[in-house]
Design a protein around this motif. Structure first.
Motif, PDB file in Angstrom:
ATOM      1  N   ARG A 266     -63.349   2.099 -12.215  1.00  0.00           N
ATOM      2  CA  ARG A 266     -63.067   1.250 -13.394  1.00  0.00           C
ATOM      3  C   ARG A 266     -62.286   2.074 -14.429  1.00  0.00           C
ATOM      4  NH1 ARG A 266     -62.926  -3.060 -12.234  1.00  0.00           N
ATOM      5  NH2 ARG A 266     -65.002  -3.955 -11.909  1.00  0.00           N
TER       6      ARG A 266
ATOM      7  N   SER B 259     -63.667  -7.144  -7.035  1.00  0.00           N
ATOM      8  CA  SER B 259     -64.505  -5.995  -7.455  1.00  0.00           C
ATOM      9  C   SER B 259     -65.853  -5.988  -6.755  1.00  0.00           C
ATOM     10  CB  SER B 259     -64.703  -6.027  -8.980  1.00  0.00           C
ATOM     11  OG  SER B 259     -63.474  -5.890  -9.643  1.00  0.00           O
TER      12      SER B 259
ATOM     13  N   GLU C  62     -62.585  -5.987 -14.323  1.00  0.00           N
ATOM     14  CA  GLU C  62     -63.141  -6.665 -13.134  1.00  0.00           C
ATOM     15  C   GLU C  62     -62.086  -7.632 -12.576  1.00  0.00           C
ATOM     16  OE1 GLU C  62     -67.002  -7.156 -12.942  1.00  0.00           O
ATOM     17  OE2 GLU C  62     -66.948  -8.446 -11.192  1.00  0.00           O
TER      18      GLU C  62
END
Ligand code: APR
Length: 255
Positions: free
Chosen positions: A234, A226, A222
Motif C-alpha cells: 500500500r 486488493s 484499495e
C-alpha cells in the motif's frame, strides 16, 4: 481465495520457480510521480475533463480540432517529464529476467520506452503515434502538417488521429491476445498503479491468479483486486518498486 496481506517487501515469501514467467501490468499510477496526471484520482484528468467529450471516436468526429488540441497539450506535458525510479526498476527487472518477463501497460505516455523497456505491450496505444483514421497508416510528426488540425494523411488524405484507443474502441488484437496468453501462464503477476476498473486490462490480474500466479499489487489505495492479492504493498511505486526488484534479484541469485 488467497488472504490479503499488507506485508513489507522483505517479508515477501516467493520461490525461485515463481520467477519463471513474470508479468507486470502498469496503469497511470506508475507515471504519477513523474508528474503525469492519473485519470481518476483527486487531481485526475477525468476530474477536469469528461472522457466522452475528448476520448471517444464520436468526440473526434464532432470536434477533431478540440480533441487534437487536448492531445497536443498532453503530449507537450509528457515530453517535459522524465521516467521515475519505478519505470527504471522495471527496466532492471526486464534485464534480469529476459524472456521470462512481460510488461503490459495501459499507459499511452511512452515513459516505459523512454526508460529503456524494450517491448512493452501498449494495450491502449501511444499518445505520440499519429495514425490515419481511414487507411491506418502511421506517420511521424514531421510528415504531417499540424498548422491546420486535424492533420491529413499523405497517403489517402484521411483525417489523422492520435494513435490511442478511445472508449468504445477495441484494443489492438495482437496486443490483447499476447497480454491474455502471458497472463494465463504467469507464475508471478505484479499489478502497479492501476484502479483496475477498465476492462479488458482489469481482467488480467484475475486471469493470472486463477491460473495459479502469485499476485502482488502496488497501489497506495484499495482496488477491486486488493482483497484477492497475495501481497498488497500500500505504497507509491517510485519508492517501493526499486526495493521489490532488489528483493527479486536476490531471490534469483539464490540469496
Ligand atoms: N504509485 C502507485 N500507484 C499510484 C500512485 C503512485 N505514486 N499514485 C496514484 N496511484 C494509483 C491510484 O491509487 C489509482 O488506483 O494509480 C491508480 C490510477 O488509476 P486511474 O487514474 O484509473 O488510471 P488507470 O488505472 O491507468 O486507468 C485505466 O482508464 O481512462 C482510461 O485509458 C485510460 O488507461 C487508462 C485506463
Amino acid at each position: 481465495m488467497s488472504s490479503t496481506e499488507f506485508t513489507e517487501i522483505n517479508s515477501l515469501s516467493l520461490s525461485q520457480e515463481q520467477l519463471q514467467r513474470v508479468v507486470v501490468l502498469t496503469g497511470a499510477g506508475i507515471s504519477a510521480e513523474s508528474g503525469v496526471p492519473t485519470f481518476r484520482g483527486e487531481t485526475g484528468l477525468w476530474r477536469q475533463f469528461r472522457p466522452e467529450d475528448l476520448a471517444t471516436p464520436e468526440a473526434f468526429a464532432d470536434q477533431p480540432v478540440v480533441v487534437w488540441e487536448w492531445y497536443l497539450h498532453r503530449r507537450n506535458l509528457i515530453a517535459q517529464v522524465l521516467p521515475n525510479p519505478g519505470h527504471h526498476a522495471l527496466v532492471e527487472l526486464e534485464r534480469m529476467l529476459g524472456d521470462s518477463f512481460t510488461l503490459v501497460t495501459q499507459n499511452v505516455d511512452g515513459l516505459h520506452r523512454r526508460a529503456g523497456s524494450q517491448n512493452p505491450i501498449e494495450l491502449h496505444g501511444n499518445i505520440f503515434v499519429n495514425r490515419c483514421g481511414r487507411c491506418q497508416d502511421h506517420w511521424a510528426d514531421d510528415a504531417l502538417d499540424f498548422s491546420k488540425l486535424p492533420p491529413h494523411c499523405p497517403t489517402c488524405a484521411g483525417e489523422v488521429r492520435p494513435g490511442v484507443v478511445w472508449f468504445g474502441e477495441s484494443l489492438p488484437a495482437a496486443a490483447i491476445d499476447q497480454a491474455y496468453s502471458k497472463s494465463q501462464r504467469a507464475t508471478l503477476f505484479i499489478s502497479i498503479g492501476t484502479s483496475t476498473v477498465v476492462h479488458p486490462a482489469a481482467g488480467l490480474p484475475l486471469l493470472a491468479m486463477e491460473s495459479g500466479a502469485y499476485l502482488i499489487e502496488i497501489n497506495p489505495e484499495e482496488t477491486p483486486i486488493s482483497r484477492l492479492s497475495d501481497c498488497v504493498i500500500r505504497e507509491k511505486s517510485a519508492t517501493t518498486l526499486p526495493l521489490l526488484v532488489k528483493k527479486l534479484q536476490s531471490l534469483k541469485n539464490g540469496n
